[in-house]
Enzyme design. Structure first.
Site, PDB file in Angstrom:
ATOM      1  N   ARG A   1       0.833  -1.205   0.000  1.00  0.00           N
ATOM      2  CA  ARG A   1       0.000   0.000   0.000  1.00  0.00           C
ATOM      3  C   ARG A   1       0.861   1.247   0.000  1.00  0.00           C
ATOM      4  O   ARG A   1       1.820   1.363   0.765  1.00  0.00           O
ATOM      5  CB  ARG A   1      -0.901  -0.013   1.244  1.00  0.00           C
ATOM      6  CG  ARG A   1      -1.577   1.311   1.589  1.00  0.00           C
ATOM      7  CD  ARG A   1      -2.884   1.507   0.842  1.00  0.00           C
ATOM      8  NE  ARG A   1      -3.449   2.827   1.048  1.00  0.00           N
ATOM      9  CZ  ARG A   1      -4.446   3.105   1.867  1.00  0.00           C
ATOM     10  NH1 ARG A   1      -4.983   2.171   2.601  1.00  0.00           N
ATOM     11  NH2 ARG A   1      -4.915   4.331   1.945  1.00  0.00           N
TER      12      ARG A   1
ATOM     13  N   ARG B   1      -5.949   1.372  -4.347  1.00  0.00           N
ATOM     14  CA  ARG B   1      -5.056   0.829  -3.317  1.00  0.00           C
ATOM     15  C   ARG B   1      -5.024  -0.684  -3.356  1.00  0.00           C
ATOM     16  O   ARG B   1      -5.991  -1.324  -3.739  1.00  0.00           O
ATOM     17  CB  ARG B   1      -5.452   1.314  -1.933  1.00  0.00           C
ATOM     18  CG  ARG B   1      -6.870   0.965  -1.585  1.00  0.00           C
ATOM     19  CD  ARG B   1      -7.446   1.837  -0.541  1.00  0.00           C
ATOM     20  NE  ARG B   1      -7.553   3.178  -1.050  1.00  0.00           N
ATOM     21  CZ  ARG B   1      -8.072   4.189  -0.416  1.00  0.00           C
ATOM     22  NH1 ARG B   1      -8.542   4.036   0.777  1.00  0.00           N
ATOM     23  NH2 ARG B   1      -8.155   5.361  -0.942  1.00  0.00           N
TER      24      ARG B   1
ATOM     25  N   ASP C   1      -6.832  -1.623   2.023  1.00  0.00           N
ATOM     26  CA  ASP C   1      -7.230  -0.610   2.994  1.00  0.00           C
ATOM     27  C   ASP C   1      -7.900  -1.344   4.149  1.00  0.00           C
ATOM     28  O   ASP C   1      -8.799  -2.158   3.922  1.00  0.00           O
ATOM     29  CB  ASP C   1      -8.213   0.367   2.344  1.00  0.00           C
ATOM     30  CG  ASP C   1      -8.501   1.584   3.195  1.00  0.00           C
ATOM     31  OD1 ASP C   1      -7.623   1.996   3.963  1.00  0.00           O
ATOM     32  OD2 ASP C   1      -9.611   2.134   3.073  1.00  0.00           O
TER      33      ASP C   1
ATOM     34  N   ASP D   1      -9.701  -0.274   7.649  1.00  0.00           N
ATOM     35  CA  ASP D   1     -10.182   0.816   8.497  1.00  0.00           C
ATOM     36  C   ASP D   1     -10.914   0.260   9.704  1.00  0.00           C
ATOM     37  O   ASP D   1     -11.691  -0.690   9.581  1.00  0.00           O
ATOM     38  CB  ASP D   1     -11.159   1.718   7.731  1.00  0.00           C
ATOM     39  CG  ASP D   1     -10.476   2.616   6.726  1.00  0.00           C
ATOM     40  OD1 ASP D   1      -9.300   2.969   6.937  1.00  0.00           O
ATOM     41  OD2 ASP D   1     -11.118   2.975   5.719  1.00  0.00           O
TER      42      ASP D   1
END
Length: 166
Positions: free
Chosen positions: A79, A88, A91, A93
């Site tokens: 990344r 990307r 990811d 989160d």
């Protein structure tokens, strides 16, 4: 112990393999996971669709340790952070954290880890998989199903189930 909702996504390289790596990494702590969804990109950057999913974990880690684990997985996937909301390889989160001892949602305004995620309640690519993983989910006192019901039908239609997930 905490319960954390993780939103994962990728649209570069072998996105499905990247998501599988996250599922595998968190498998010992996973209490629920969504199917994998193909989703239109968000944020106005021209790019290909993402694969997204939600993983719900219960762990002894702190929220910051969990965040670091996500960053480590992103780094291992190659990344880079060149374009905000851009393509990307991975990811990870943290959408929400619940303190399992108190049952309370953990709130944080720390710029490194804002909890709950400030835009989670507006993003179909987070809410639809989250609802899939946990039909009774609540974000800041509002049922996730109700938040999904407030989204534009077009946004919901852009979140398409791909398979059975983890």
């Amino acid at each position: 112990m905490i319960r954390a909702v993780l939103s994962i996504g990728a649209n570069l390289g072998d996105a499905r393999a990247r998501l599988a790596e996250v599922f595998d990494y968190f498998r010992p702590e996973t209490v629920a996971a969504s199917r994998i969804y193909a989703t239109a990109p968000w944020g106005g950057v021209e790019q290909g669709d993402f694969l997204n999913a939600v993983v719900i974990v219960e762990t002894e880690r702190t929220p910051m340790e969990l965040l670091q684990a996500g960053w480590d997985l992103e780094q291992a996937a190659g990344r880079t952070r060149e374009v905000k909301w851009g393509p990307r390889t991975l990811d990870v989160d943290i959408v929400q954290v619940i303190d399992l001892e108190t049952g309370e949602e953990v709130l944080s305004e720390d710029p490194t880890l804002t909890l709950p995620h400030p835009w989670a309640g507006q993003r179909a690519f987070v809410l639809v998989p989250w609802l899939d993983a946990d039909p009774d989910a609540v974000l800041r006192g509002v049922r996730v199903a109700a938040l999904v019901g407030k989204l534009e039908p077009k946004d919901i239609a852009e979140v398409r189930a791909e398979d059975s997930g983890a």
